[in-house]
Motif scaffolding. Structure first.
Motif, PDB file in Angstrom:
ATOM      1  N   GLY A  93      25.694 -32.319 -22.585  1.00  0.00           N
ATOM      2  CA  GLY A  93      24.359 -31.761 -22.510  1.00  0.00           C
ATOM      3  C   GLY A  93      23.874 -31.252 -23.857  1.00  0.00           C
ATOM      4  O   GLY A  93      24.665 -31.042 -24.782  1.00  0.00           O
ATOM      5  N   PRO A  94      22.572 -31.037 -23.956  1.00  0.00           N
ATOM      6  CA  PRO A  94      22.011 -30.509 -25.198  1.00  0.00           C
ATOM      7  C   PRO A  94      22.209 -29.002 -25.311  1.00  0.00           C
ATOM      8  O   PRO A  94      22.258 -28.292 -24.309  1.00  0.00           O
ATOM      9  CB  PRO A  94      20.519 -30.830 -25.061  1.00  0.00           C
ATOM     10  N   VAL A  95      22.297 -28.528 -26.537  1.00  0.00           N
ATOM     11  CA  VAL A  95      22.254 -27.092 -26.798  1.00  0.00           C
ATOM     12  C   VAL A  95      20.791 -26.687 -26.718  1.00  0.00           C
ATOM     13  O   VAL A  95      19.918 -27.367 -27.275  1.00  0.00           O
ATOM     14  CB  VAL A  95      22.843 -26.767 -28.187  1.00  0.00           C
ATOM     15  N   TYR A  96      20.488 -25.612 -25.999  1.00  0.00           N
ATOM     16  CA  TYR A  96      19.110 -25.169 -25.838  1.00  0.00           C
ATOM     17  C   TYR A  96      18.521 -24.710 -27.164  1.00  0.00           C
ATOM     18  O   TYR A  96      19.195 -24.058 -27.965  1.00  0.00           O
ATOM     19  CB  TYR A  96      19.034 -24.027 -24.827  1.00  0.00           C
ATOM     20  N   SER A 109      16.927 -35.004 -23.081  1.00  0.00           N
ATOM     21  CA  SER A 109      18.380 -35.148 -23.231  1.00  0.00           C
ATOM     22  C   SER A 109      19.106 -34.622 -22.001  1.00  0.00           C
ATOM     23  O   SER A 109      20.075 -35.231 -21.541  1.00  0.00           O
ATOM     24  CB  SER A 109      18.865 -34.398 -24.477  1.00  0.00           C
ATOM     25  N   LEU A 110      18.628 -33.502 -21.453  1.00  0.00           N
ATOM     26  CA  LEU A 110      19.257 -32.958 -20.249  1.00  0.00           C
ATOM     27  C   LEU A 110      19.023 -33.891 -19.063  1.00  0.00           C
ATOM     28  O   LEU A 110      19.943 -34.148 -18.274  1.00  0.00           O
ATOM     29  CB  LEU A 110      18.732 -31.553 -19.958  1.00  0.00           C
ATOM     30  N   ALA A 111      17.826 -34.417 -18.951  1.00  0.00           N
ATOM     31  CA  ALA A 111      17.548 -35.382 -17.876  1.00  0.00           C
ATOM     32  C   ALA A 111      18.438 -36.617 -18.024  1.00  0.00           C
ATOM     33  O   ALA A 111      18.960 -37.147 -17.025  1.00  0.00           O
ATOM     34  CB  ALA A 111      16.071 -35.778 -17.896  1.00  0.00           C
ATOM     35  N   SER A 112      18.640 -37.061 -19.253  1.00  0.00           N
ATOM     36  CA  SER A 112      19.487 -38.228 -19.498  1.00  0.00           C
ATOM     37  C   SER A 112      20.913 -38.005 -19.000  1.00  0.00           C
ATOM     38  O   SER A 112      21.532 -38.926 -18.467  1.00  0.00           O
ATOM     39  CB  SER A 112      19.496 -38.570 -20.987  1.00  0.00           C
ATOM     40  N   CYS A 113      21.425 -36.801 -19.158  1.00  0.00           N
ATOM     41  CA  CYS A 113      22.774 -36.496 -18.655  1.00  0.00           C
ATOM     42  C   CYS A 113      22.882 -36.816 -17.170  1.00  0.00           C
ATOM     43  O   CYS A 113      23.853 -37.436 -16.727  1.00  0.00           O
ATOM     44  CB  CYS A 113      23.101 -35.013 -18.861  1.00  0.00           C
ATOM     45  N   TYR A 149      25.903 -23.429 -23.943  1.00  0.00           N
ATOM     46  CA  TYR A 149      24.825 -24.178 -24.597  1.00  0.00           C
ATOM     47  C   TYR A 149      23.464 -23.513 -24.405  1.00  0.00           C
ATOM     48  O   TYR A 149      22.477 -23.929 -24.992  1.00  0.00           O
ATOM     49  CB  TYR A 149      24.791 -25.621 -24.125  1.00  0.00           C
ATOM     50  N   GLY A 150      23.397 -22.487 -23.543  1.00  0.00           N
ATOM     51  CA  GLY A 150      22.252 -21.596 -23.473  1.00  0.00           C
ATOM     52  C   GLY A 150      20.987 -22.069 -22.789  1.00  0.00           C
ATOM     53  O   GLY A 150      19.955 -21.407 -22.886  1.00  0.00           O
ATOM     54  N   TYR A 151      21.021 -23.194 -22.085  1.00  0.00           N
ATOM     55  CA  TYR A 151      19.816 -23.667 -21.410  1.00  0.00           C
ATOM     56  C   TYR A 151      19.473 -22.701 -20.276  1.00  0.00           C
ATOM     57  O   TYR A 151      20.347 -22.360 -19.486  1.00  0.00           O
ATOM     58  CB  TYR A 151      20.025 -25.070 -20.836  1.00  0.00           C
TER      59      TYR A 151
END
Length: 170
Positions: free
Chosen positions: A83-86, A95-99, A125-127
């Motif tokens: 996942g992406p770092v927020y 990027s989160l949707a892609s996961c 990752y802080g989202y």
């Protein structure tokens, strides 16, 4: 597709595939990643090392997904995704949707019909959990997939409530 949220331990899920909120090294870490590697045993780490030695020498890219054995977990496979770092100043929702979309694509390639997801990127990752819940639920619901059951398995009650609210809304 049935989409549910529950509070629980993702390493105890009896599903075809468990999604791991991995780091790009694929070699274990903290949070969900560490728990899956600890409970799943050496087979998962060995499979991840093979991936690093082959297709992913530089690590798994953010938003991508790849499967390994589940080792000692009650699932059949682990689908690793990074996942992406927020970043409050940069929209990383794609990027989160892609996961989630890529994890379901991999699940389809395996023939998996039931998949358990954690709240990807909401730990270190802080989202924000509410924002992540909306992205996750919308992406899963919009996916063209043969997966029949998606279970979001959340570590705490507050996050479960946020995912439940998104499931009810969508």
């Amino acid at each position: 597709m049935q989409v549910v949220a529950e509070r629980g331990d993702i390493t105890e899920q009896h599903v075809d595939a468990v999604v791991n909120a991995a780091n790009s090294t694929l070699l274990g870490g903290g949070g969900v990643d560490g728990a899956i590697h600890r409970r799943g045993g050496r087979e998962i780490l060995d499979a991840c090392r093979q991936l690093r030695a082959g297709d992913y020498p530089d690590g798994l890219p953010v938003g991508a997904a790849v499967a390994t054995t589940a080792g000692q977990l009650p699932a059949r496979w682990v689908i690793h995704t990074v996942g992406p770092v927020y970043s409050p100043g940069e929209d990383r929702s794609n990027s989160l949707a892609s996961c989630h979309g890529e994890a379901l694509r991999v699940a389809d390639s395996l023939g998996a019909r039931s998949v358990a997801f954690p709240a990807i990127s909401t730990g270190v990752y802080g989202y924000p959990a509410g924002e992540a819940a909306g992205i996750a639920v919308r992406t899963v619901r919009a996916a063209e997939t043969a997966v029949e059951t998606v279970r979001f398995v959340l570590f705490d009650e507050r996050t479960r409530e946020l995912f439940d609210a998104e499931i009810e809304r969508d």
